[in-house]
Design a protein around this motif. Structure first.
Motif, short mmCIF file in Angstrom:
data_model
loop_
_atom_site.label_atom_id
_atom_site.label_comp_id
_atom_site.label_asym_id
_atom_site.label_seq_id
_atom_site.Cartn_x
_atom_site.Cartn_y
_atom_site.Cartn_z
N ALA A 171 0.74 -1.19 0.02
CA ALA A 171 -0.16 -0.06 0.08
C ALA A 171 0.77 1.24 0.11
O ALA A 171 0.41 2.19 0.02
CB ALA A 171 -1.03 0.03 1.14
N GLY A 172 2.26 1.09 0.13
CA GLY A 172 2.86 2.17 0.23
C GLY A 172 3.30 2.65 1.45
O GLY A 172 3.90 3.94 1.48
N TYR A 173 2.77 2.29 2.70
CA TYR A 173 3.00 3.09 3.69
C TYR A 173 4.50 2.67 4.41
O TYR A 173 4.90 3.63 5.06
CB TYR A 173 2.03 2.19 4.83
CG TYR A 173 0.65 2.19 4.40
CD1 TYR A 173 0.22 2.81 3.60
CD2 TYR A 173 -0.23 1.25 5.31
CE1 TYR A 173 -1.17 2.89 3.18
CE2 TYR A 173 -1.57 1.09 4.99
CZ TYR A 173 -2.36 1.86 4.06
OH TYR A 173 -3.59 1.83 3.62
N ALA A 174 5.15 1.56 3.95
CA ALA A 174 6.54 1.58 4.26
C ALA A 174 7.59 0.92 3.26
O ALA A 174 7.00 0.63 2.17
CB ALA A 174 6.75 0.49 5.50
N PRO A 175 8.84 1.28 3.22
CA PRO A 175 9.67 0.69 2.17
C PRO A 175 9.60 -0.66 2.19
O PRO A 175 9.51 -1.45 3.06
CB PRO A 175 10.88 1.38 2.47
CG PRO A 175 10.97 1.73 3.89
CD PRO A 175 9.44 2.02 4.42
N ASN A 176 10.25 -1.19 0.81
CA ASN A 176 10.33 -2.61 0.71
C ASN A 176 11.04 -3.31 1.83
O ASN A 176 10.96 -4.57 2.16
CB ASN A 176 10.54 -2.94 -0.62
CG ASN A 176 9.63 -2.78 -1.66
OD1 ASN A 176 8.29 -2.74 -1.56
ND2 ASN A 176 9.96 -2.53 -2.87
N ASP A 177 12.39 -2.88 2.09
CA ASP A 177 13.22 -3.35 3.03
C ASP A 177 12.77 -3.71 4.34
O ASP A 177 13.47 -4.19 5.12
CB ASP A 177 14.68 -2.80 2.55
CG ASP A 177 14.43 -1.31 3.14
OD1 ASP A 177 13.43 -0.61 3.19
OD2 ASP A 177 15.57 -0.67 3.60
N TRP A 178 11.40 -3.00 4.65
CA TRP A 178 10.85 -3.18 5.99
C TRP A 178 9.93 -4.37 6.15
O TRP A 178 9.60 -4.82 7.11
CB TRP A 178 9.85 -2.02 6.25
CG TRP A 178 10.92 -0.83 6.96
CD1 TRP A 178 12.21 -0.69 6.65
CD2 TRP A 178 10.48 0.46 7.31
NE1 TRP A 178 12.56 0.39 7.05
CE2 TRP A 178 11.63 1.24 7.39
CE3 TRP A 178 9.20 1.01 7.73
CZ2 TRP A 178 11.69 2.71 7.85
CZ3 TRP A 178 9.35 2.30 8.08
CH2 TRP A 178 10.20 3.02 8.15
N GLN A 179 9.63 -4.79 4.96
CA GLN A 179 8.72 -6.12 4.87
C GLN A 179 9.09 -7.37 5.66
O GLN A 179 10.41 -8.07 5.46
CB GLN A 179 8.30 -6.50 3.41
CG GLN A 179 7.21 -7.56 3.59
CD GLN A 179 7.03 -8.21 2.02
OE1 GLN A 179 7.10 -7.15 0.83
NE2 GLN A 179 6.45 -9.41 1.91
N VAL A 180 8.47 -7.78 6.44
CA VAL A 180 8.53 -9.08 7.34
C VAL A 180 7.67 -10.16 6.94
O VAL A 180 6.25 -9.85 6.75
CB VAL A 180 8.46 -8.96 8.93
CG1 VAL A 180 8.43 -9.98 9.64
CG2 VAL A 180 9.39 -7.69 9.34
N GLY A 181 8.08 -11.30 6.60
CA GLY A 181 7.23 -12.30 6.05
C GLY A 181 7.78 -13.17 5.18
O GLY A 181 9.06 -13.18 4.88
N GLN A 182 7.10 -13.94 4.49
CA GLN A 182 7.70 -15.30 3.97
C GLN A 182 8.33 -14.58 2.52
O GLN A 182 9.34 -15.21 2.12
CB GLN A 182 6.51 -16.08 3.33
CG GLN A 182 6.93 -17.26 2.47
CD GLN A 182 5.84 -18.29 2.25
OE1 GLN A 182 4.80 -17.85 2.26
NE2 GLN A 182 5.98 -19.40 1.75
N THR A 183 7.85 -13.74 2.03
CA THR A 183 8.53 -12.95 0.88
C THR A 183 9.14 -11.60 1.21
O THR A 183 9.53 -10.97 0.36
CB THR A 183 7.32 -12.71 -0.38
OG1 THR A 183 6.46 -11.82 0.36
CG2 THR A 183 6.62 -14.00 -0.87
#
Length: 312
Positions: free
Chosen positions: A234-246
């Motif tokens: 949704a654009g709330y946070a940058p990609n390198d903050w993503q936690v999870g399987q992907t």
């Protein structure tokens, strides 16, 4: 039986993922050797020699290894592979880039994302987003392995006394070249190495609200900031903050999930955290099934209240 760990480093220091990989390698029997390939990487090689449990550090210097290009790294590992029964990489972006090339060149099956060593030829790894554990046995003479770092304790970074051997590196493969990099700088801890992580989900509603609600909490705790895939998409946070399987697989001492429902994809990336705190106004949210502590509340009220209490 001798295991080779491919170190991740910045030519000056060893990255934390290497320490977890050394622990996994030690469980594969025999000695543990560490390859430090880089340019001007003498300090990194010396740091690797201090890791507890490491018997030898192999230091390879040269411009082809300055930026860890996968083609050159794979060629170097292949040149050394005959001396090792197990070749281990951290299951990071770099390790996942190099390991498949090495496995293919050796004509063996890669054993991916292991979380446990059952025997010299048998390993455990999560499948179906961590909802099941596969026990994998390899009959190949050489085992090429990527290690999920959250599955193993980090080896002590000091206390070892390994010998350092310098080898000439292989020639540049010429198949790729380093053009440049754009690196985001932050005073916060690196997400995969942080002891405390606070993560926000889609419920935050906007990038502005994400920053307004989550940043003060992270500042108070000295924490890294994370996000669910929905929040990132949704654009709330940058990609390198993503936690999870992907995204990134993390296992901090404390994980605080705010406005995250707890989809399987997200749980796969953080459910090994030592203590999980969930803040969500939906009592049926799946995140509560893995949380050690749950607060059924509106995050827009609860999080600022927590921050205010921490001021005293």
């Amino acid at each position: 039986m001798t295991a080779l760990v491919i170190a991740e480093h910045d030519n000056a220091s060893i990255k934390p993922a290497t320490l977890n990989t050394v622990t996994a390698a030690a469980q594969c029997g025999g000695e543990v050797h560490v390859l430090v390939a880089g340019q001007g990487a003498e300090a990194a090689a010396q740091a690797a020699s201090q890791i507890a449990g490491v018997a030898k550090v192999i230091h390879v210097e040269g411009e082809p290894f300055a930026h860890g290009l996968a083609e050159n790294m794979a060629a170097q590992v292949l040149a050394m592979a005959q001396n090792y029964s197990h070749i281990l990489f951290p299951a990071t972006a770099s390790g996942k880039n190099i390991a498949p090339r090495v496995a293919a060149l050796l004509d063996v099956a890669q054993i991916s994302d292991i979380t446990k060593v059952d025997a010299l030829d048998t390993f455990e790894r999560p499948i179906y987003a961590g909802n099941a554990i596969a026990i994998v046995q390899s009959l190949d003479d050489k085992k090429v392995i990527t290690v999920r770092t959250t599955g193993f304790d980090a080896a002590a970074a000091s206390g070892g006394a390994a010998t350092v051997e310098t080898l000439a590196g292989v020639a540049d493969s010429g198949r790729s070249s380093f053009v440049g990099s754009e690196i985001a700088r932050s005073d916060r801890p690196e997400l995969t190495a942080a002891k405390i992580i606070v993560s926000g989900g889609r419920a935050l509603g906007s990038a502005e609200k994400f920053n307004e609600i989550m940043t003060p909490l992270a500042d108070k705790l000295g924490a890294a900031l994370g996000a669910s895939r929905a929040a990132v998409d949704a654009g709330y946070a940058p990609n390198d903050w993503q936690v999870g399987q992907t995204g990134k697989i993390v296992a901090p001492q404390l994980y605080i999930a705010c406005g995250i429902s707890g989809a399987i994809q997200h749980l796969a990336g953080m459910k090994d955290s030592k203590v999980i705190v969930a803040i969500n106004k939906d009592p049926e949210a799946p995140i509560f099934s893995v949380a050690d502590y749950g607060l059924e509340a509106d995050l827009f009220t609860a999080v600022p209240s927590i921050v205010a209490l921490m001021a005293y």
